[in-house]
Design an enzyme around this catalytic site. Structure first.
Site, PDB file in Angstrom:
ATOM      1  N   TYR A  25       2.816  -4.169  -1.625  1.00 39.11           N
ATOM      2  CA  TYR A  25       2.511  -5.216  -0.638  1.00 39.11           C
ATOM      3  C   TYR A  25       1.133  -5.822  -0.886  1.00 39.11           C
ATOM      4  O   TYR A  25       0.969  -7.055  -0.881  1.00 39.11           O
ATOM      5  CB  TYR A  25       2.589  -4.592   0.753  1.00 39.11           C
ATOM      6  CG  TYR A  25       2.226  -5.506   1.903  1.00 39.11           C
ATOM      7  CD1 TYR A  25       3.118  -6.465   2.360  1.00 39.11           C
ATOM      8  CD2 TYR A  25       0.997  -5.375   2.556  1.00 39.11           C
ATOM      9  CE1 TYR A  25       2.797  -7.279   3.436  1.00 39.11           C
ATOM     10  CE2 TYR A  25       0.678  -6.178   3.628  1.00 39.11           C
ATOM     11  CZ  TYR A  25       1.578  -7.139   4.062  1.00 39.11           C
ATOM     12  OH  TYR A  25       1.252  -7.947   5.124  1.00 39.11           O
ATOM     13  N   SER A  43      -2.902 -11.033   3.667  1.00 37.34           N
ATOM     14  CA  SER A  43      -3.121  -9.879   4.532  1.00 37.34           C
ATOM     15  C   SER A  43      -4.457  -9.251   4.204  1.00 37.34           C
ATOM     16  O   SER A  43      -4.974  -9.394   3.084  1.00 37.34           O
ATOM     17  CB  SER A  43      -1.999  -8.850   4.309  1.00 37.34           C
ATOM     18  OG  SER A  43      -2.322  -7.602   4.868  1.00 37.34           O
ATOM     19  N   LYS A  75       0.162  -9.736  -1.776  1.00 37.59           N
ATOM     20  CA  LYS A  75      -0.713 -10.501  -0.899  1.00 37.59           C
ATOM     21  C   LYS A  75      -2.024 -10.897  -1.595  1.00 37.59           C
ATOM     22  O   LYS A  75      -2.610 -11.940  -1.283  1.00 37.59           O
ATOM     23  CB  LYS A  75      -1.006  -9.700   0.373  1.00 37.59           C
ATOM     24  CG  LYS A  75       0.205  -9.556   1.291  1.00 37.59           C
ATOM     25  CD  LYS A  75       0.768 -10.904   1.705  1.00 37.59           C
ATOM     26  CE  LYS A  75       1.775 -10.791   2.825  1.00 37.59           C
ATOM     27  NZ  LYS A  75       2.348 -12.124   3.175  1.00 37.59           N
TER      28      LYS A  75
END
Length: 276
Positions: free
Chosen positions: A166, A153, A170
């Site tokens: 997150y 991401s 990632k």
């Protein structure tokens, strides 16, 4: 004309909905046999039915990618039904946001488990299988380049406020990708990553709809404030968020023979946005 992925077996996590579904359908449209995964059986079976309806071949392997036994079951499904593994797409994931002072250990580990530990386990389980298949290819005088595509991401490349868990997962995927490209090149495997920007799925719908998703027994709030969404889209050079089909196209580029000499790379699929 022969489809580019005829005879290939592709495994796609999180492919019952959203981007994963679009990836599964895209690979199937080019001849790949697909192992479809979703947390829930119904979405996975629905995508299998879609693929079969268009003349393709697919089988479901439902369940949480975070489960300790999932990786062996996932790889085993491909071997049981198709006797091979050619493409693995580590796509499954979601967000569970909070600023650091409010983030719980449960939130932290949930993101690391799904975005980093699950792909690690899947690829670890695949290694002896791919090694044996590569040796059999060599003994038969066959050249077969296998493909791994890990989903990262823009948050993993540049960080994003409220998404430390997150973003960390990632970012870890990028390191995993570059490392495995060096380890598996000798087995004729390319390993690449796609880092998504804003892609419009159920997880990025409007918060005005007050949506939640049940994930591993947790009710997770999903959606983006519409004013924030408008602001985000204005920062994208192409002026809009991407579609799941466009997101799938970026993954597809790494799966076709034209990318057989591309490995260890992270492609930003972000509409021209190069930072957040």
């Amino acid at each position: 004309m022969t489809a580019k992925l005829d005879g290939k077996t592709a495994l796609v996590t999180g492919s019952g909905r959203g981007i994963g579904r679009a990836i599964a359908l895209k690979l199937a449209s080019e001849g790949a046999r697909v192992v479809v995964n979703d947390l829930d059986a119904d979405p996975a079976n629905d995508v299998v039915a879609e693929i079969r309806a268009m003349g393709g071949d697919a089988v479901a392997c439902s369940g949480s990618v975070s489960a300790p036994d999932f990786a062996d079951r996932f790889i085993g499904t491909a071997l049981e039904h198709y006797k091979g593994v050619d493409i693995i797409i580590n796509n499954a994931g979601y967000t569970w946001d909070s600023v650091i002072q409010k983030m719980t250990d449960e939130q932290w580990y949930a993101m690391i488990d799904v975005h980093l530990t699950a792909p690690f386990r899947i690829l670890r389980a695949a290694q002896p299988v791919i090694r044996a298949l590569h040796k059999a290819d060599g003994d038969a005088g066959v050249r077969n380049v296998r493909k791994i595509v890990n989903i990262s991401s823009m948050a993993g490349l540049f960080g994003n406020a409220g998404q430390m868990n997150y973003a960390a997962g990632k970012a870890g995927i990028v390191g995993m990708t570059m490392t495995l490209a060096k380890e598996w090149g000798r087995m004729a495997v390319t390993v690449n990553a796609v880092a998504y920007g804003l892609i419009k799925t159920r997880l990025t719908g409007s918060t005005l709809e007050k949506g939640t998703a049940t994930i591993d027994g947790r009710e997770i709030k999903v959606g983006v404030n519409p004013e924030l969404m408008d602001m985000m889209e204005r920062t994208i050079p192409l002026g809009r968020g991407g579609t799941p089909e466009e997101a799938a196209g970026a993954v597809y580029l790494f799966c076709i023979p034209e990318s057989d000499y591309v490995s260890g790379q992270t492609l930003m699929c972000s509409g021209g946005l190069t930072g957040i």
